[in-house]
Design an enzyme around this catalytic site. Structure first.
Site, short mmCIF file in Angstrom:
data_model
loop_
_atom_site.label_atom_id
_atom_site.label_comp_id
_atom_site.label_asym_id
_atom_site.label_seq_id
_atom_site.Cartn_x
_atom_site.Cartn_y
_atom_site.Cartn_z
CB CYS A 3 -0.91 -0.01 1.21
SG CYS A 3 -1.64 -1.61 1.49
CG HIS B 238 -2.03 4.31 4.94
ND1 HIS B 238 -1.75 4.23 3.61
CD2 HIS B 238 -2.21 3.03 5.37
CE1 HIS B 238 -1.75 2.94 3.24
NE2 HIS B 238 -2.02 2.21 4.29
CD GLU C 129 -2.72 7.78 8.82
OE1 GLU C 129 -3.59 6.94 8.54
OE2 GLU C 129 -2.20 8.55 7.98
CE LYS D 130 -5.46 3.76 1.37
NZ LYS D 130 -4.60 4.85 1.90
CG HIS E 36 -6.27 0.49 0.33
ND1 HIS E 36 -5.20 0.81 -0.50
CD2 HIS E 36 -5.74 0.23 1.54
CE1 HIS E 36 -4.08 0.74 0.20
NE2 HIS E 36 -4.38 0.39 1.44
CG PHE F 220 -0.37 -5.35 4.90
CD1 PHE F 220 -0.86 -4.64 5.97
CD2 PHE F 220 -1.20 -6.27 4.28
CE1 PHE F 220 -2.15 -4.83 6.43
CE2 PHE F 220 -2.50 -6.47 4.74
CZ PHE F 220 -2.97 -5.76 5.80
#
Lengths: 93, 402
Positions: free
Chosen positions: B161, B293, B304, B325, B330, B390
Site C-alpha cells: 500500500c 493513509h 496513525e 480511500k 484502497h 503491510f
C-alpha cells in the site's frame, strides 16, 4: 470424554499455538497461548476448512462478531453452535 | 540541491477519469464504492469495491498493442497521457535524462488470474502467449517508456500500500540529486478480480458495507483500483521550457517498522513523518493538510492518529487530516498516487477532500478528519501524504504550493 468436534478444535488451536492438545484448558485465552491476530485468522481458516463452515469474524471488530473467541472453551462452543446451524451465515462477517 | 516540481497530473479511478473530474468528485464528496462486477463475484463474502466503470480499452488503444496491456498498464497509460498533455510534452525532452518509476503491488494481477482460471478451472492446456509480458510488475513503466521515449531509469517499486509513495519519493530523489532531469511517476493497480478479492477476504480485514476511516463504527477496508501518474522535473527545467509548475515536491522519507508483518507501528510512522518534514525543511506549523493513509481498519486509523499526535503535539487538532480511500477505495499500489491528487487540490484550489462515512467519534481517533463534507476556501501552503504499508514499509511525501 471429549467429542470429536472438541478434539478437532483443540488440535487446531494447539497446532497454531505450538502446544500439545492435552496442554490446553477451556479457560485459556488465545493471548495466554501466544496467538496474535494472524494466528487467530489461521485458526479460523482451519476451522472453516475442517468443518466446512463459514465463521462470521472480522478482525476489525471481533466483539461484534457472533463468534466468541474469548477462550478455548468459548471457541469450541462457538464451533459446536455453528455446526448445529444456530449461527447466521458468514456473509456479513 | 535542485528543486523538483510537478508539471503534469493524470488519473483514472473509480471516481472519474481525469484530474479535473476527480477533483470535482472529491469536492462534492462522491463515493465510488459499489457492488463488484466481475466473474464469480457472487461467490465472495465481500462484494463491494471502488471499481472503474465504463472504461472501454478497445476504444482507447490500438488492438495490436492492447493485447500486451493488462488493466494496470492501461490505467497507467491513460493517466500518463493526461499528465504529459498537461505538462505540454509529447515525448521526453531529453530521452536519456528522463525516466519512469511507478508503484504497483499486484502488477498484471488480472492477467495472472485469467491464466490460472484457464489452466486450473477451465482445464485448458495453454494460456495467451503474452501472459508473462502482460503480468510482469514492470510492464506499466516499460510501456510508458516506449510510448514517450523515456530512456533513463525505468522500473516498478512494490511495497504493497506504500508503493506509489515510494515510487514518487524515489523519482523525486533522483531528479533532485541530478541522476535524472525528469520522471514520470506515480502508481497503478488493478486487483479487482475473483482471485484478488478472495485473497483479501481471507485476511478478515475487509468491510462488507463501506469504508469509514476514523469513525468509531469503521469495520475495515474497501478495495479500489486505478492509477495516478505525474510528470516531475526540475523547477529550472520546467521554467526554461515554459511549463507551469503545479506544486513542489519538497521532501520525502521512508523507513521500516522491522516489527510485525501486518500491524502498523506508531513510533515508526511518526519517524517517517518527522523525516519527511526534516527533508523538506518544513516546520510542522507550515502543514495545512495531511492526506492520511486512513484505511478504515481498526488498527491503522488508531495508530496513525497517535503517530500524528506524536509529531504535531497539541497542534495536531488544528491540522485537517482526511482519508480519501472513503471515496476512491484502497487502490493498494496505486493509492498514494490517487491520494496525491487530493493534496494538489488542497494546495492549488484550497479545497480539502472529506473523509466520507464519518459517523461516530472514536475516543482514540480525535483529530479533525474533515468529516463527510469538503472544506473550501482554505489557504494551504504545505501538505503531507502518508503511506504505511503491510510489511511495515512507511513512506511520507511533503509538498509545498508554488
Amino acid at each position: 470424554m471429549r467429542s470429536d468436534v472438541q478434539n478437532q478444535v483443540l488440535s487446531i488451536i494447539a497446532r497454531e499455538a505450538l502446544r500439545a492438545p492435552e496442554d490446553l484448558r477451556n479457560e485459556m485465552t488465545l493471548d495466554e497461548l501466544g496467538l496474535d491476530s494472524l494466528g487467530l485468522v489461521e485458526v479460523i481458516f482451519a476451522i472453516e476448512e475442517t468443518f466446512d463452515v463459514s465463521v462470521p469474524f472480522n478482525a476489525n471488530d471481533p466483539a461484534a462478531a457472533q463468534f466468541d473467541i474469548s477462550s478455548v472453551g468459548a471457541i469450541i462452543a462457538a464451533v459446536e453452535k455453528l455446526i448445529s446451524g444456530d449461527t447466521p451465515s458468514a456473509a456479513v462477517a | 540541491m535542485r528543486r523538483v516540481v510537478i508539471t503534469g497530473a493524470g488519473t483514472i479511478n473509480a471516481l472519474a477519469e481525469g484530474v479535473a473530474a476527480t477533483h470535482r468528485a472529491m469536492a462534492e464528496g462522491r463515493c465510488g464504492i459499489g457492488p463488484l462486477n466481475f466473474p464469480d463475484a457472487d461467490r465472495l463474502n465481500i462484494r463491494i469495491g471502488a471499481q472503474i466503470r465504463g472504461f472501454a480499452p478497445q476504444d482507447r488503444f490500438d488492438l495490436s498493442k492492447l493485447a500486451l496491456y493488462d488493466a494496470f498498464t492501461q490505467y497507467a497509460l491513460v493517466s500518463a497521457d493526461e499528465a504529459m498533455a498537461q505538462a505540454g510534452l509529447e515525448a521526453a525532452p531529453d530521452p536519456a535524462r528522463w525516466g519512469v518509476i511507478l508503484g504497483t503491488a499486484g502488477g498484471g494481477h488480472t492477467t495472472a488470474n485469467d491464466a490460472y482460471r484457464a489452466v486450473y478451472a477451465d482445464g485448458k492446456n495453454r494460456v495467451h502467449p503474452f501472459t508473462v509480458p502482460k503480468l510482469m510488475a514492470n510492464a506499466a513503466p516499460a510501456h510508458l517508456s516506449i510510448r514517450y521515449g523515456l530512456q533513463g531509469p525505468g522500473f516498478s517499486v512494490t511495497t504493497a500500500c506504500a508503493s506509489s509513495n515510494h515510487a514518487i519519493g524515489l523519482a523525486f530523489q533522483m531528479v533532485r540529486a541530478g541522476l535524472a532531469d525528469g520522471m514520470l511517476t506515480g502508481g497503478s493497480e488493478a486487483m479487482l478480480n475473483f482471485g484478488g478479492l478472495k485473497a483479501w477476504e481471507g485476511l478478515r480485514v475487509m468491510s462488507p458495507d463501506g469504508c469509514r476511516p476514523f469513525s468509531a463504527d469503521r469495520n475495515g477496508m474497501v478495495q479500489g483500483e486505478g492509477a495516478g501518474v505525474f510528470v516531475i522535473e526540475t523547477l529550472e527545467g520546467a521554467l526554461a521550457r515554459g511549463a507551469a509548475p503545479l506544486a513542489e515536491i519538497a521532501g520525502f522519507a521512508m523507513n521500516s517498522d522491522a516489527g510485525d508483518i501486518v500491524m502498523p507501528d506508531r513510533d515508526s510512522a511518526a519517524r517517517a513523518i518527522v523525516g519527511a518534514l526534516a527533508d523538506a525543511e518544513m516546520a510542522p506549523e507550515e502543514v495545512g493538510y495531511i492526506n492520511a493513509h486512513g484505511t478504515g481498519t481498526a488498527a491503522n486509523d488508531r495508530i496513525e492518529t497517535a503517530a500524528i499526535r506524536q509529531v504535531f503535539g497539541a497542534r495536531a487538532e488544528a491540522v485537517p487530516v482526511s482519508a480519501t480511500k472513503s471515496m476512491h477505495g484502497h487502490c493498494i499500489g496505486g493509492t498514494g498516487a490517487v491520494e496525491l491528487l487530493a493534496c494538489l487540490m488542497a494546495l492549488r484550489e484550497g479545497v480539502l477532500a472529506p473523509t466520507l462515512g464519518y459517523g461516530t467519534p472514536d475516543p482514540e481517533c480525535d483529530l479533525d478528519y474533515v468529516p463527510n463534507t469538503a472544506r473550501r476556501g482554505v489557504s494551504v501552503g504545505a501538505v503531507l501524504s502518508n503511506a504505511f504499508a503491510f510489511g511495515g514499509s512507511n513512506a511520507v511525501l511533503a509538498l509545498r504550493a508554488i
